[in-house]
Design a protein around this motif. Structure first.
Motif, PDB file in Angstrom:
ATOM      1  N   GLY A 159       2.298   7.628   7.155  1.00 49.26           N
ATOM      2  CA  GLY A 159       2.191   6.243   6.712  1.00 49.26           C
ATOM      3  C   GLY A 159       1.567   5.347   7.767  1.00 49.26           C
ATOM      4  O   GLY A 159       0.747   4.472   7.447  1.00 49.26           O
ATOM      5  N   LEU A 168      -3.327   4.406  -2.461  1.00 51.47           N
ATOM      6  CA  LEU A 168      -4.396   4.909  -1.597  1.00 51.47           C
ATOM      7  C   LEU A 168      -5.056   6.135  -2.213  1.00 51.47           C
ATOM      8  O   LEU A 168      -4.399   6.972  -2.831  1.00 51.47           O
ATOM      9  CB  LEU A 168      -3.831   5.251  -0.216  1.00 51.47           C
ATOM     10  CG  LEU A 168      -3.179   4.089   0.541  1.00 51.47           C
ATOM     11  CD1 LEU A 168      -2.711   4.545   1.916  1.00 51.47           C
ATOM     12  CD2 LEU A 168      -4.135   2.919   0.680  1.00 51.47           C
ATOM     13  N   ARG A 215       0.844  -1.191   0.000  1.00 52.54           N
ATOM     14  CA  ARG A 215       0.000   0.000   0.000  1.00 52.54           C
ATOM     15  C   ARG A 215       0.881   1.243   0.000  1.00 52.54           C
ATOM     16  O   ARG A 215       1.783   1.355   0.838  1.00 52.54           O
ATOM     17  CB  ARG A 215      -0.910   0.005   1.239  1.00 52.54           C
ATOM     18  CG  ARG A 215      -1.982  -1.071   1.217  1.00 52.54           C
ATOM     19  CD  ARG A 215      -2.570  -1.288   2.609  1.00 52.54           C
ATOM     20  NE  ARG A 215      -3.019  -0.061   3.244  1.00 52.54           N
ATOM     21  CZ  ARG A 215      -4.235   0.451   3.101  1.00 52.54           C
ATOM     22  NH1 ARG A 215      -5.118  -0.162   2.329  1.00 52.54           N
ATOM     23  NH2 ARG A 215      -4.575   1.559   3.732  1.00 52.54           N
ATOM     24  N   VAL A 216       0.628   2.156  -0.942  1.00 51.77           N
ATOM     25  CA  VAL A 216       1.429   3.377  -1.024  1.00 51.77           C
ATOM     26  C   VAL A 216       0.535   4.612  -0.982  1.00 51.77           C
ATOM     27  O   VAL A 216      -0.572   4.614  -1.511  1.00 51.77           O
ATOM     28  CB  VAL A 216       2.304   3.416  -2.295  1.00 51.77           C
ATOM     29  CG1 VAL A 216       3.231   2.215  -2.364  1.00 51.77           C
ATOM     30  CG2 VAL A 216       1.443   3.470  -3.541  1.00 51.77           C
ATOM     31  N   ALA A 217       1.049   5.640  -0.344  1.00 51.51           N
ATOM     32  CA  ALA A 217       0.371   6.938  -0.292  1.00 51.51           C
ATOM     33  C   ALA A 217       1.291   7.962  -0.953  1.00 51.51           C
ATOM     34  O   ALA A 217       2.473   8.052  -0.613  1.00 51.51           O
ATOM     35  CB  ALA A 217       0.083   7.335   1.154  1.00 51.51           C
ATOM     36  N   ALA A 236      -0.089   2.433   5.615  1.00 52.83           N
ATOM     37  CA  ALA A 236       0.600   2.290   4.328  1.00 52.83           C
ATOM     38  C   ALA A 236       1.945   1.605   4.532  1.00 52.83           C
ATOM     39  O   ALA A 236       2.542   1.681   5.608  1.00 52.83           O
ATOM     40  CB  ALA A 236       0.804   3.661   3.686  1.00 52.83           C
TER      41      ALA A 236
END
Length: 205
Positions: free
Chosen positions: A126, A97, A61-63, A131
């Motif tokens: 994060g 995200l 999961r990346v923001a 994330a």
């Protein structure tokens, strides 16, 4: 479809690269089994049409935060950030995200997407977003445009990927972002392989 005399029958099918699968049904229970066929067919169809469904949980999961602007407008830097988000999403290598989700969390915590450039700030965000990585970036203009992105590993509290691409003018920005994304995805993939050495790169177009 094949049968064992007076005992049972098998239905064998192939699903993608996963190999062959067989279902066994005693002949005495054929009627009950076929009552469940619609549900079975639905599940098989779902897995065939949505091959990523089974592995979605394994993606990181990346923001992506707003990019900072140096010698250029914030609006332009934000547009570059959005282009990078589209390209990283197209790579299908991570779960990106939603921006409104990031905005909501940051507003609740009294933080600003653009002002968060330090690793400690990225780690804080994060953790709030659950994330795996937070991506911070910048768009700089010194004669030509320079796009820089950094992946902050939340668990390790440090930058694990740092990549850059230059663009001679506005028309060259999109191709530069596409090259930049490919570099980042390659590095991110290498991170998943134990023992792989990651080298940061500050490339030029």
């Amino acid at each position: 479809l094949w049968a064992l005399p007076k005992t049972a029958f098998f239905i064998t099918f192939k699903m993608g690269k996963g190999g062959f699968y067989s279902l066994l049904c005693p002949q005495g229970n054929i009627k009950k089994w076929f009552l469940k066929v619609p549900l079975f067919l639905f599940l098989v169809s779902f897995m065939l049409l949505c091959p990523g469904a089974g592995v979605f949980a394994g993606k990181k999961r990346v923001a992506i935060l707003n990019f900072t602007a140096e010698n250029t407008s914030k609006t332009y830097a934000n547009a570059v950030r959005n282009l990078f988000e589209v390209e990283i999403h197209r790579s299908d290598s991570v779960v990106v995200l939603e921006r409104n989700q990031i905005d909501k969390i940051m507003k609740e915590q009294g933080l600003q997407m653009t002002g968060c450039t330090a690793t400690s700030c990225a780690v804080q965000i994060g953790k709030l977003l659950s994330a795996d990585y937070v991506i911070v970036g910048s768009l700089n203009k010194l004669g030509e445009y320079s796009i820089i992105v950094k992946f902050v590993d939340i668990a390790k509290s440090k930058v694990v990927i740092a990549q850059a691409e230059n663009a001679a003018d506005e028309r060259a920005i999109k191709p530069s972002i596409q090259r930049l994304t490919k570099k980042c995805v390659a590095k991110l993939t290498a991170l998943q392989v134990p023992g792989t050495k990651i080298v940061t790169d500050h490339g030029h177009s």
